[in-house]
Design a protein around this motif. Structure first.
Motif, mmCIF file in Angstrom:
data_model
loop_
_atom_site.group_PDB
_atom_site.id
_atom_site.type_symbol
_atom_site.label_atom_id
_atom_site.label_comp_id
_atom_site.label_asym_id
_atom_site.label_seq_id
_atom_site.Cartn_x
_atom_site.Cartn_y
_atom_site.Cartn_z
ATOM 1 N N GLU A 174 0.765 -1.257 0.333
ATOM 2 C CA GLU A 174 0.040 0.244 -0.175
ATOM 3 C C GLU A 174 1.087 1.173 -0.021
ATOM 4 O OE1 GLU A 174 -3.511 1.902 2.868
ATOM 5 O OE2 GLU A 174 -3.151 0.292 2.328
ATOM 6 N N SER A 175 1.565 1.146 0.449
ATOM 7 C CA SER A 175 2.775 2.361 -0.010
ATOM 8 C C SER A 175 3.197 3.236 -0.167
ATOM 9 C CB SER A 175 3.781 2.160 1.264
ATOM 10 O OG SER A 175 4.721 0.981 0.579
ATOM 11 N N VAL A 176 3.361 1.374 -1.549
ATOM 12 C CA VAL A 176 3.654 2.347 -2.704
ATOM 13 C C VAL A 176 2.465 3.026 -3.904
ATOM 14 C CG1 VAL A 176 3.880 1.067 -5.329
ATOM 15 C CG2 VAL A 176 5.265 0.213 -3.578
ATOM 16 N N ILE A 177 1.429 2.908 -3.441
ATOM 17 C CA ILE A 177 0.399 3.714 -3.863
ATOM 18 C C ILE A 177 0.300 5.201 -3.501
ATOM 19 C CG2 ILE A 177 -2.334 3.758 -3.786
ATOM 20 C CD1 ILE A 177 -0.588 1.368 -6.174
ATOM 21 N N ALA A 178 -0.036 4.863 -1.837
ATOM 22 C CA ALA A 178 -0.303 5.751 -0.740
ATOM 23 C C ALA A 178 0.451 6.973 -0.499
ATOM 24 C CB ALA A 178 -0.908 5.184 0.444
ATOM 25 N N VAL A 207 -3.015 -5.225 -3.380
ATOM 26 C CA VAL A 207 -1.730 -4.187 -3.067
ATOM 27 C C VAL A 207 -2.571 -4.655 -1.233
ATOM 28 C CG1 VAL A 207 -2.493 -1.541 -1.861
ATOM 29 C CG2 VAL A 207 -3.097 -2.489 -4.015
ATOM 30 N N LEU A 208 -1.459 -5.157 -1.309
ATOM 31 C CA LEU A 208 -1.245 -5.265 0.510
ATOM 32 C C LEU A 208 -1.597 -4.215 0.903
ATOM 33 C CD1 LEU A 208 -0.194 -8.063 1.529
ATOM 34 C CD2 LEU A 208 1.938 -7.025 1.779
ATOM 35 N N ALA A 274 -8.465 -2.029 -6.941
ATOM 36 C CA ALA A 274 -9.285 -0.595 -7.724
ATOM 37 C C ALA A 274 -9.827 0.077 -6.482
ATOM 38 C CB ALA A 274 -9.314 -1.633 -8.540
ATOM 39 N N LYS A 275 -10.632 -0.073 -5.866
ATOM 40 C CA LYS A 275 -11.194 0.961 -5.366
ATOM 41 C C LYS A 275 -10.160 1.279 -3.927
ATOM 42 C CE LYS A 275 -15.076 1.047 -2.063
ATOM 43 N NZ LYS A 275 -15.844 -0.137 -1.096
ATOM 44 N N LEU A 276 -9.490 1.169 -3.914
ATOM 45 C CA LEU A 276 -8.438 1.816 -3.052
ATOM 46 C C LEU A 276 -7.431 2.766 -3.735
ATOM 47 C CD1 LEU A 276 -6.988 2.277 -0.015
ATOM 48 C CD2 LEU A 276 -5.602 0.193 -0.861
ATOM 49 N N ILE A 277 -7.042 1.808 -4.565
ATOM 50 C CA ILE A 277 -5.950 3.082 -5.623
ATOM 51 C C ILE A 277 -6.951 4.232 -5.427
ATOM 52 C CG2 ILE A 277 -5.418 2.723 -7.847
ATOM 53 C CD1 ILE A 277 -4.020 0.342 -7.276
ATOM 54 N N ARG A 278 -8.382 4.024 -6.058
ATOM 55 C CA ARG A 278 -9.380 5.298 -6.938
ATOM 56 C C ARG A 278 -9.467 6.305 -5.693
ATOM 57 N NH1 ARG A 278 -12.873 0.948 -9.492
ATOM 58 N NH2 ARG A 278 -13.228 1.014 -7.893
ATOM 59 N N GLY A 279 -9.517 6.004 -4.943
ATOM 60 C CA GLY A 279 -10.004 6.203 -3.265
ATOM 61 C C GLY A 279 -8.373 7.496 -3.158
ATOM 62 N N ILE A 280 -7.327 7.417 -3.242
ATOM 63 C CA ILE A 280 -6.294 7.815 -3.004
ATOM 64 C C ILE A 280 -6.188 8.743 -4.286
ATOM 65 C CG2 ILE A 280 -3.394 7.327 -3.027
ATOM 66 C CD1 ILE A 280 -3.798 5.095 -1.694
ATOM 67 N N LEU A 281 -6.373 7.984 -5.299
ATOM 68 C CA LEU A 281 -6.166 9.130 -6.210
ATOM 69 C C LEU A 281 -6.451 10.236 -6.636
ATOM 70 C CD1 LEU A 281 -5.278 9.986 -8.896
ATOM 71 C CD2 LEU A 281 -6.731 8.613 -10.597
ATOM 72 N N ARG A 282 -8.365 10.090 -5.791
ATOM 73 C CA ARG A 282 -9.353 10.891 -5.650
ATOM 74 C C ARG A 282 -8.686 12.425 -4.407
ATOM 75 N NH1 ARG A 282 -13.667 7.211 -6.066
ATOM 76 N NH2 ARG A 282 -13.393 7.064 -3.433
#
Length: 289
Positions: A174-178, A207-208, A274-282
């Motif tokens: 998750e750190s890679v995304i967040a 995502v882990l 994908a939902k987590l990634i969309r949330g971080i993107l928003r």
């Protein structure tokens, strides 16, 4: 024959398989050499990948080793032919490390590619802007012309996934995304690209989450490759400070296959990821506005 006598991953895979079957048949190299009417040194060099066995030699050795499975025999003969084939990446050999060439060769042959990445977006998913930002931020200076060359190589690597040439699965901590390592704008573009790529039938992105605890820090980044119709791990590459190393030993392969399964079972499902990634993107877009 491998270039300049240096074993390629293909010739090593062939040699390792032949050695495994020879040992199972309880024959030594001298006995194997008698089978193909050659010196023991040739068998040794075939098994270490320094030379590639000819199809007739492969057939004779497999007969002597009691290996009659048609699929296995065809696979090894094809591997011998491939070991002499010049891959597209060799056009860039002057600009690439030998270990990176090995990684690309495995990637190009693979039917299944699985990656774990706790620090960066994997190369097969990177946008040009993200890749350039990571390269220019490298503490080891990379000349601009070399960055351009690396981008061409990355595009060629990504083409295999885009064309459906392999089933690709990746797990990102998750750190890679967040936690962006690049500018917010570049990171937003990268996350959007991951969401689009993840829609492909041959691609799975998970995502882990941080809630998985220490699991995300247990092992460094690695890639696992399979070369047949079944996703049995047959080679692994590990990233390290000096580049990458290839693991092909049975115990190593089992360990990393098990680790990937553990990471996958602990990761969010693709839809939830994908939902987590969309949330971080928003969130990134809201912060920027």
């Amino acid at each position: 024959m491998p270039v300049a006598g240096r074993p390629t991953v293909r010739s090593r895979r062939l040699g390792a398989a032949l050695k495994t079957y020879r040992l199972a048949a309880k024959l030594d190299q001298l006995q194997a050499a008698e089978v193909i009417a050659a010196h023991q040194t040739r068998v040794s060099r075939i098994e270490t990948g320094h030379v590639s066995a000819r199809p007739l030699e492969i057939r004779a050795m497999l007969d002597a080793y009691g290996v009659h499975d048609t699929e296995v025999r065809q696979k090894l003969e094809e591997l011998a032919r491939q070991s002499k084939r010049r891959g597209w990446w060799l056009e860039h050999a002057a600009h690439l490390r030998p270990d990176y060439l090995d990684h690309i060769a495995l990637e190009d042959d693979a039917t299944y590619i699985r990656e774990w990445q706790p620090a960066l977006i994997p190369g097969l998913l990177q946008t040009p802007s993200y890749a350039q930002a990571i390269a220019t931020g490298n503490p080891h200076y990379i000349a601009p012309e070399r960055i351009a060359q690396l981008e061409k190589v990355r595009e060629s690597r990504q083409a295999k996934i885009e064309e459906g040439g392999a089933t690709y699965s990746t797990i990102l901590w998750e750190s890679v995304i967040a936690h962006p390592l690049v500018s917010t704008g570049i990171h937003q573009e990268q996350l959007a690209a991951i969401l689009e790529i993840g829609k492909r039938k041959n691609v799975t992105v998970q995502v882990l989450p941080f809630s998985a605890g220490v699991l995300g820090s247990v092992t460094s980044a690695f890639s696992a490759f399979s070369f047949d119709s079944e996703p049995v791990v047959e080679a692994v590459t590990l990233e390290n400070l000096r580049g990458a190393s290839v693991l092909e030993g049975p115990e190593d392969l089992t360990a990393y296959a098990n680790m990937y399964d553990l990471l996958r079972s602990s990761a969010l499902a693709p839809d939830a990821s994908a939902k987590l990634i969309r949330g971080i993107l928003r969130s990134l877009k809201d912060d920027a506005s």
